[in-house]
Scaffold this motif. Structure first.
Motif, PDB file in Angstrom:
ATOM      1  N   SER A  13      43.514  65.231 -57.839  1.00 42.30           N
ATOM      2  CA  SER A  13      42.578  64.172 -58.193  1.00 42.30           C
ATOM      3  C   SER A  13      42.400  63.250 -56.999  1.00 42.30           C
ATOM      4  N   SER A  14      41.158  62.872 -56.739  1.00 40.49           N
ATOM      5  CA  SER A  14      40.846  61.966 -55.635  1.00 40.49           C
ATOM      6  C   SER A  14      39.654  61.109 -56.015  1.00 40.49           C
ATOM      7  N   ALA A  15      39.474  60.047 -55.222  1.00 38.34           N
ATOM      8  CA  ALA A  15      38.328  59.154 -55.421  1.00 38.34           C
ATOM      9  C   ALA A  15      37.521  59.091 -54.131  1.00 38.34           C
ATOM     10  N   HIS A  16      36.254  58.693 -54.269  1.00 40.50           N
ATOM     11  CA  HIS A  16      35.394  58.469 -53.115  1.00 40.50           C
ATOM     12  C   HIS A  16      34.210  57.623 -53.556  1.00 40.50           C
ATOM     13  N   ARG A  17      33.376  57.259 -52.611  1.00 43.32           N
ATOM     14  CA  ARG A  17      32.180  56.479 -52.913  1.00 43.32           C
ATOM     15  C   ARG A  17      31.000  57.099 -52.183  1.00 43.32           C
ATOM     16  N   LEU A  18      29.899  57.306 -52.905  1.00 44.72           N
ATOM     17  CA  LEU A  18      28.663  57.728 -52.266  1.00 44.72           C
ATOM     18  C   LEU A  18      27.907  56.460 -51.883  1.00 44.72           C
ATOM     19  N   HIS A  19      27.659  56.321 -50.576  1.00 45.75           N
ATOM     20  CA  HIS A  19      27.030  55.098 -50.083  1.00 45.75           C
ATOM     21  C   HIS A  19      26.391  55.366 -48.734  1.00 45.75           C
ATOM     22  N   SER A  20      25.196  54.881 -48.540  1.00 45.57           N
ATOM     23  CA  SER A  20      24.505  54.999 -47.262  1.00 45.57           C
ATOM     24  C   SER A  20      24.310  53.616 -46.667  1.00 45.57           C
ATOM     25  N   ASN A  21      24.784  53.427 -45.439  1.00 50.74           N
ATOM     26  CA  ASN A  21      24.564  52.154 -44.754  1.00 50.74           C
ATOM     27  C   ASN A  21      23.109  51.974 -44.340  1.00 50.74           C
ATOM     28  N   ASN A  22      22.307  53.028 -44.478  1.00 51.65           N
ATOM     29  CA  ASN A  22      20.882  52.958 -44.159  1.00 51.65           C
ATOM     30  C   ASN A  22      20.061  52.409 -45.314  1.00 51.65           C
ATOM     31  N   LEU A  23      20.699  52.170 -46.448  1.00 49.87           N
ATOM     32  CA  LEU A  23      20.009  51.677 -47.640  1.00 49.87           C
ATOM     33  C   LEU A  23      20.551  50.317 -48.028  1.00 49.87           C
ATOM     34  N   THR A  70      54.043  75.991 -50.761  1.00 50.18           N
ATOM     35  CA  THR A  70      54.551  74.930 -49.894  1.00 50.18           C
ATOM     36  C   THR A  70      53.521  74.548 -48.837  1.00 50.18           C
ATOM     37  N   ALA A  71      52.881  75.537 -48.231  1.00 47.56           N
ATOM     38  CA  ALA A  71      51.864  75.266 -47.207  1.00 47.56           C
ATOM     39  C   ALA A  71      50.686  74.499 -47.798  1.00 47.56           C
ATOM     40  N   LEU A  72      50.226  74.892 -48.986  1.00 46.43           N
ATOM     41  CA  LEU A  72      49.124  74.179 -49.634  1.00 46.43           C
ATOM     42  C   LEU A  72      49.505  72.731 -49.938  1.00 46.43           C
ATOM     43  N   LYS A  73      50.723  72.530 -50.385  1.00 43.65           N
ATOM     44  CA  LYS A  73      51.190  71.173 -50.693  1.00 43.65           C
ATOM     45  C   LYS A  73      51.217  70.318 -49.435  1.00 43.65           C
ATOM     46  N   GLU A  74      51.820  70.842 -48.375  1.00 44.64           N
ATOM     47  CA  GLU A  74      51.987  70.060 -47.147  1.00 44.64           C
ATOM     48  C   GLU A  74      50.679  69.858 -46.387  1.00 44.64           C
ATOM     49  N   LYS A  75      49.825  70.866 -46.344  1.00 44.21           N
ATOM     50  CA  LYS A  75      48.614  70.819 -45.515  1.00 44.21           C
ATOM     51  C   LYS A  75      47.392  70.271 -46.236  1.00 44.21           C
ATOM     52  N   VAL A  76      47.408  70.286 -47.583  1.00 38.78           N
ATOM     53  CA  VAL A  76      46.227  69.831 -48.324  1.00 38.78           C
ATOM     54  C   VAL A  76      46.589  68.787 -49.378  1.00 38.78           C
ATOM     55  N   LEU A  77      47.377  69.184 -50.357  1.00 37.76           N
ATOM     56  CA  LEU A  77      47.602  68.328 -51.525  1.00 37.76           C
ATOM     57  C   LEU A  77      48.242  66.992 -51.170  1.00 37.76           C
ATOM     58  N   ASP A  78      49.242  66.993 -50.297  1.00 41.47           N
ATOM     59  CA  ASP A  78      49.888  65.733 -49.924  1.00 41.47           C
ATOM     60  C   ASP A  78      48.908  64.786 -49.232  1.00 41.47           C
ATOM     61  N   LEU A  79      47.862  65.331 -48.628  1.00 43.07           N
ATOM     62  CA  LEU A  79      46.883  64.512 -47.907  1.00 43.07           C
ATOM     63  C   LEU A  79      45.800  63.927 -48.808  1.00 43.07           C
ATOM     64  N   VAL A  80      45.468  64.622 -49.899  1.00 42.78           N
ATOM     65  CA  VAL A  80      44.305  64.208 -50.697  1.00 42.78           C
ATOM     66  C   VAL A  80      44.606  63.827 -52.142  1.00 42.78           C
ATOM     67  N   ASP A  81      45.719  64.266 -52.694  1.00 47.53           N
ATOM     68  CA  ASP A  81      45.982  64.021 -54.111  1.00 47.53           C
ATOM     69  C   ASP A  81      46.208  62.531 -54.381  1.00 47.53           C
ATOM     70  N   HIS A  82      45.459  62.007 -55.323  1.00 51.82           N
ATOM     71  CA  HIS A  82      45.511  60.601 -55.726  1.00 51.82           C
ATOM     72  C   HIS A  82      45.247  59.665 -54.547  1.00 51.82           C
ATOM     73  N   LYS A  83      44.272  60.032 -53.718  1.00 57.49           N
ATOM     74  CA  LYS A  83      43.878  59.226 -52.582  1.00 57.49           C
ATOM     75  C   LYS A  83      42.400  58.898 -52.677  1.00 57.49           C
ATOM     76  N   ASN A  84      42.005  57.812 -51.999  1.00 53.52           N
ATOM     77  CA  ASN A  84      40.592  57.526 -51.810  1.00 53.52           C
ATOM     78  C   ASN A  84      40.196  58.274 -50.541  1.00 53.52           C
ATOM     79  N   LEU A  85      39.369  59.294 -50.674  1.00 55.61           N
ATOM     80  CA  LEU A  85      39.031  60.155 -49.547  1.00 55.61           C
ATOM     81  C   LEU A  85      38.372  59.377 -48.410  1.00 55.61           C
ATOM     82  N   ASP A  86      37.555  58.392 -48.747  1.00 52.34           N
ATOM     83  CA  ASP A  86      36.856  57.608 -47.725  1.00 52.34           C
ATOM     84  C   ASP A  86      37.798  56.721 -46.926  1.00 52.34           C
TER      85      ASP A  86
END
Length: 100
Positions: A13-23, A70-86
């Motif tokens: 699970s992750s969060a993000h925001r769709l936003h354009s600084n041009n608008l 283990t590789a998926l956890k260390e290389k992907v999940l630990d970086l993005v799970d429950h994070k704000n992607l932006d």
């Protein structure tokens, strides 16, 4: 010996925001609606990784599933799970945060 494909799926699970600084703020709200929430909004994602290879005659495996997990956890999940992607994931910090 035939090639075998093995797929492992993980969810996060992750969060993000769709936003354009041009608008303007009003234009962003009109286009992206709740996805433009300044605090972000969340999604549940599924990542699937497929490996291929020949079956090892000794182990009977294409790859060690524990090592793949283990590789998926260390290389992907630990970086993005429950994070704000932006805000919290370096890979996305300098990428466009909107779709136009």
């Amino acid at each position: 010996m035939p090639l075998v494909y093995l797929t492992r799926a993980e969810t996060f699970s992750s969060a993000h925001r769709l936003h354009s600084n041009n608008l303007t703020d009003e234009e962003n709200k009109a286009i992206y609606d709740k996805c433009n929430n300044k605090f972000g909004h969340g999604h549940n994602y599924t990542i699937k990784v497929t490996v291929k290879g020949q079956i090892d005659p000794i182990t009977g495996m294409v790859c060690n599933m524990t090592s793949l997990k283990t590789a998926l956890k260390e290389k992907v999940l630990d970086l993005v799970d429950h994070k704000n992607l932006d805000l919290e994931v370096p890979f996305f910090k300098d990428k466009p945060r909107f779709l136009l």
